[in-house]
Design a protein around this motif. Structure first.
Motif, PDB file in Angstrom:
ATOM      1  N   GLN A  65       0.828  -1.207   0.000  1.00 48.18           N
ATOM      2  CA  GLN A  65       0.000   0.000   0.000  1.00 48.18           C
ATOM      3  C   GLN A  65       0.862   1.257   0.000  1.00 48.18           C
ATOM      4  O   GLN A  65       0.540   2.242  -0.680  1.00 48.18           O
ATOM      5  CB  GLN A  65      -0.924  -0.010   1.206  1.00 48.18           C
ATOM      6  CG  GLN A  65      -2.033  -1.057   1.120  1.00 48.18           C
ATOM      7  CD  GLN A  65      -2.966  -1.003   2.313  1.00 48.18           C
ATOM      8  OE1 GLN A  65      -3.554   0.030   2.613  1.00 48.18           O
ATOM      9  NE2 GLN A  65      -3.092  -2.123   3.019  1.00 48.18           N
ATOM     10  N   PHE A  66       1.953   1.230   0.755  1.00 49.26           N
ATOM     11  CA  PHE A  66       2.873   2.360   0.777  1.00 49.26           C
ATOM     12  C   PHE A  66       3.492   2.554  -0.604  1.00 49.26           C
ATOM     13  O   PHE A  66       3.513   3.671  -1.141  1.00 49.26           O
ATOM     14  CB  PHE A  66       3.967   2.112   1.820  1.00 49.26           C
ATOM     15  CG  PHE A  66       4.897   3.275   2.021  1.00 49.26           C
ATOM     16  CD1 PHE A  66       4.671   4.205   3.020  1.00 49.26           C
ATOM     17  CD2 PHE A  66       6.016   3.443   1.211  1.00 49.26           C
ATOM     18  CE1 PHE A  66       5.534   5.286   3.208  1.00 49.26           C
ATOM     19  CE2 PHE A  66       6.884   4.511   1.388  1.00 49.26           C
ATOM     20  CZ  PHE A  66       6.636   5.427   2.390  1.00 49.26           C
ATOM     21  N   ASP A  85      -4.328   9.854   3.443  1.00 48.17           N
ATOM     22  CA  ASP A  85      -3.944   8.548   2.900  1.00 48.17           C
ATOM     23  C   ASP A  85      -2.442   8.328   3.051  1.00 48.17           C
ATOM     24  O   ASP A  85      -1.991   7.205   3.330  1.00 48.17           O
ATOM     25  CB  ASP A  85      -4.336   8.454   1.426  1.00 48.17           C
ATOM     26  CG  ASP A  85      -5.842   8.402   1.229  1.00 48.17           C
ATOM     27  OD1 ASP A  85      -6.544   7.982   2.163  1.00 48.17           O
ATOM     28  OD2 ASP A  85      -6.313   8.802   0.140  1.00 48.17           O
ATOM     29  N   ALA A  86      -1.672   9.395   2.863  1.00 51.45           N
ATOM     30  CA  ALA A  86      -0.221   9.294   3.035  1.00 51.45           C
ATOM     31  C   ALA A  86       0.124   8.953   4.480  1.00 51.45           C
ATOM     32  O   ALA A  86       1.010   8.132   4.747  1.00 51.45           O
ATOM     33  CB  ALA A  86       0.453  10.599   2.620  1.00 51.45           C
ATOM     34  N   GLU A  87      -0.589   9.563   5.415  1.00 50.40           N
ATOM     35  CA  GLU A  87      -0.351   9.258   6.833  1.00 50.40           C
ATOM     36  C   GLU A  87      -0.729   7.816   7.138  1.00 50.40           C
ATOM     37  O   GLU A  87       0.010   7.094   7.834  1.00 50.40           O
ATOM     38  CB  GLU A  87      -1.160  10.195   7.727  1.00 50.40           C
ATOM     39  CG  GLU A  87      -0.987   9.897   9.204  1.00 50.40           C
ATOM     40  CD  GLU A  87      -1.815  10.797  10.104  1.00 50.40           C
ATOM     41  OE1 GLU A  87      -1.706  10.656  11.340  1.00 50.40           O
ATOM     42  OE2 GLU A  87      -2.585  11.627   9.580  1.00 50.40           O
ATOM     43  N   LYS A  88      -1.853   7.358   6.601  1.00 49.54           N
ATOM     44  CA  LYS A  88      -2.318   6.001   6.877  1.00 49.54           C
ATOM     45  C   LYS A  88      -1.316   4.959   6.410  1.00 49.54           C
ATOM     46  O   LYS A  88      -0.973   4.027   7.166  1.00 49.54           O
ATOM     47  CB  LYS A  88      -3.669   5.780   6.189  1.00 49.54           C
ATOM     48  CG  LYS A  88      -4.248   4.390   6.410  1.00 49.54           C
ATOM     49  CD  LYS A  88      -5.589   4.238   5.701  1.00 49.54           C
ATOM     50  CE  LYS A  88      -6.140   2.831   5.885  1.00 49.54           C
ATOM     51  NZ  LYS A  88      -7.442   2.663   5.182  1.00 49.54           N
ATOM     52  N   GLY A  92       1.080   2.397   8.675  1.00 45.76           N
ATOM     53  CA  GLY A  92       1.086   0.965   8.431  1.00 45.76           C
ATOM     54  C   GLY A  92       2.487   0.451   8.159  1.00 45.76           C
ATOM     55  O   GLY A  92       2.871  -0.631   8.613  1.00 45.76           O
ATOM     56  N   MET A  93       3.267   1.236   7.435  1.00 45.34           N
ATOM     57  CA  MET A  93       4.618   0.839   7.067  1.00 45.34           C
ATOM     58  C   MET A  93       5.537   0.764   8.285  1.00 45.34           C
ATOM     59  O   MET A  93       6.415  -0.093   8.373  1.00 45.34           O
ATOM     60  CB  MET A  93       5.170   1.848   6.060  1.00 45.34           C
ATOM     61  CG  MET A  93       6.526   1.516   5.508  1.00 45.34           C
ATOM     62  SD  MET A  93       6.433   0.248   4.251  1.00 45.34           S
ATOM     63  CE  MET A  93       8.103   0.359   3.581  1.00 45.34           C
ATOM     64  N   LEU A 229       3.582   1.761 -11.956  1.00 44.74           N
ATOM     65  CA  LEU A 229       3.554   0.858 -10.791  1.00 44.74           C
ATOM     66  C   LEU A 229       2.365   1.208  -9.931  1.00 44.74           C
ATOM     67  O   LEU A 229       2.503   1.824  -8.897  1.00 44.74           O
ATOM     68  CB  LEU A 229       4.864   1.008  -9.997  1.00 44.74           C
ATOM     69  CG  LEU A 229       6.141   0.626 -10.716  1.00 44.74           C
ATOM     70  CD1 LEU A 229       7.329   0.887  -9.820  1.00 44.74           C
ATOM     71  CD2 LEU A 229       6.114  -0.831 -11.128  1.00 44.74           C
ATOM     72  N   ALA A 230       1.198   0.859 -10.378  1.00 42.73           N
ATOM     73  CA  ALA A 230      -0.004   1.265  -9.649  1.00 42.73           C
ATOM     74  C   ALA A 230      -0.249   0.351  -8.474  1.00 42.73           C
ATOM     75  O   ALA A 230      -0.618  -0.734  -8.551  1.00 42.73           O
ATOM     76  CB  ALA A 230      -1.206   1.250 -10.577  1.00 42.73           C
TER      77      ALA A 230
END
Length: 230
Positions: A65-66, A85-88, A92-93, A229-230
């Protein structure tokens, strides 16, 4: 220093190699866990295997996801990405005991390349504290005039070798490998986003800062965000 130029195929190959490097370990652990489930009837070992599979699957999913936002098209044809979304994906990462993440950013849509730059700089900052520590991410200003500051604090903090040169698009050898592609790609995205990146170190803290300043790269019509790279 030699100016570093990669064609689209080499850039794509190196980014793919980097993504595979990040997910191969948890995927391998899932395979090992499944083998234990198939071959071992001991209840405690089966529970251990299930726990390994759960944790590894979560890790692999978080890393993909990252990468989807940091390197890919983020599944959207639009030109903006929500910073939430970037924070989420960042939480997670780095959701482990090794690195603690603090995040301060407006709840807003930012241009896609600026969000990609932010995530790539977070990865670069993480590499500055190999033994883990605290990662403090601060985004300030508007989408048009944003500044990004990532402070990485931890034991043996250091600016990773060659990162500054690769961000600037230069290399001593004129080449780059899968380990250095993050910095080179971050430089491409920074120039496409009209941002200037700098790194500094003081004591046990490395600061990665990006601010408006660099002109977009004239040679990249679609921008590095459209790598496929989707």
């Amino acid at each position: 220093m030699t100016a570093l130029n990669l064609d689209a195929l080499d850039l794509s190959a190196l980014l793919c190699s980097r993504v595979c490097h990040d997910v191969i370990s948890p995927v391998g652990a899932i395979v090992n866990g499944l083998e234990v489930l198939e071959d071992d009837s001991d209840e405690s070992m089966r529970e251990f295997a299930l726990d390994l599979i759960r944790k590894s699957a979560k890790t692999a999913s978080a890393r993909l996801q990252f990468a989807r936002i940091a390197f890919g098209a983020a599944g959207s044809a639009g030109s903006s990405i929500d910073l939430a979304d970037a924070e989420k994906v960042s939480r997670g990462m780095f959701a482990d005991e090794k690195t603690q993440l603090t995040w301060s950013a407006p709840q807003a849509l930012f241009p896609k390349n600026k969000v990609k730059l932010l995530l790539n700089l977070v990865m670069i900052a993480t590499g500055a504290i190999p033994r883990g520590g605290l990662l403090d991410v601060v985004v300030a200003g508007t989408a048009e005039e944003a500044t990004m500051t990532i402070k990485a604090k931890g034991s043996y903090a250091r600016i990773p070798p060659h990162v500054e040169e690769l961000i600037a698009g230069r290399s001593e050898t004129g080449t780059v490998d899968a380990h250095g592609i993050l910095a080179f790609y971050a430089g491409l995205v920074a120039r496409a986003a009209g941002m200037r990146v700098s790194l500094s170190i003081e004591g046990d803290t490395v600061t990665v800062h990006a601010e408006p300043g660099a002109a977009p790269a004239a040679a990249t019509e679609e921008g590095p965000g459209d790598t496929g790279l989707a």
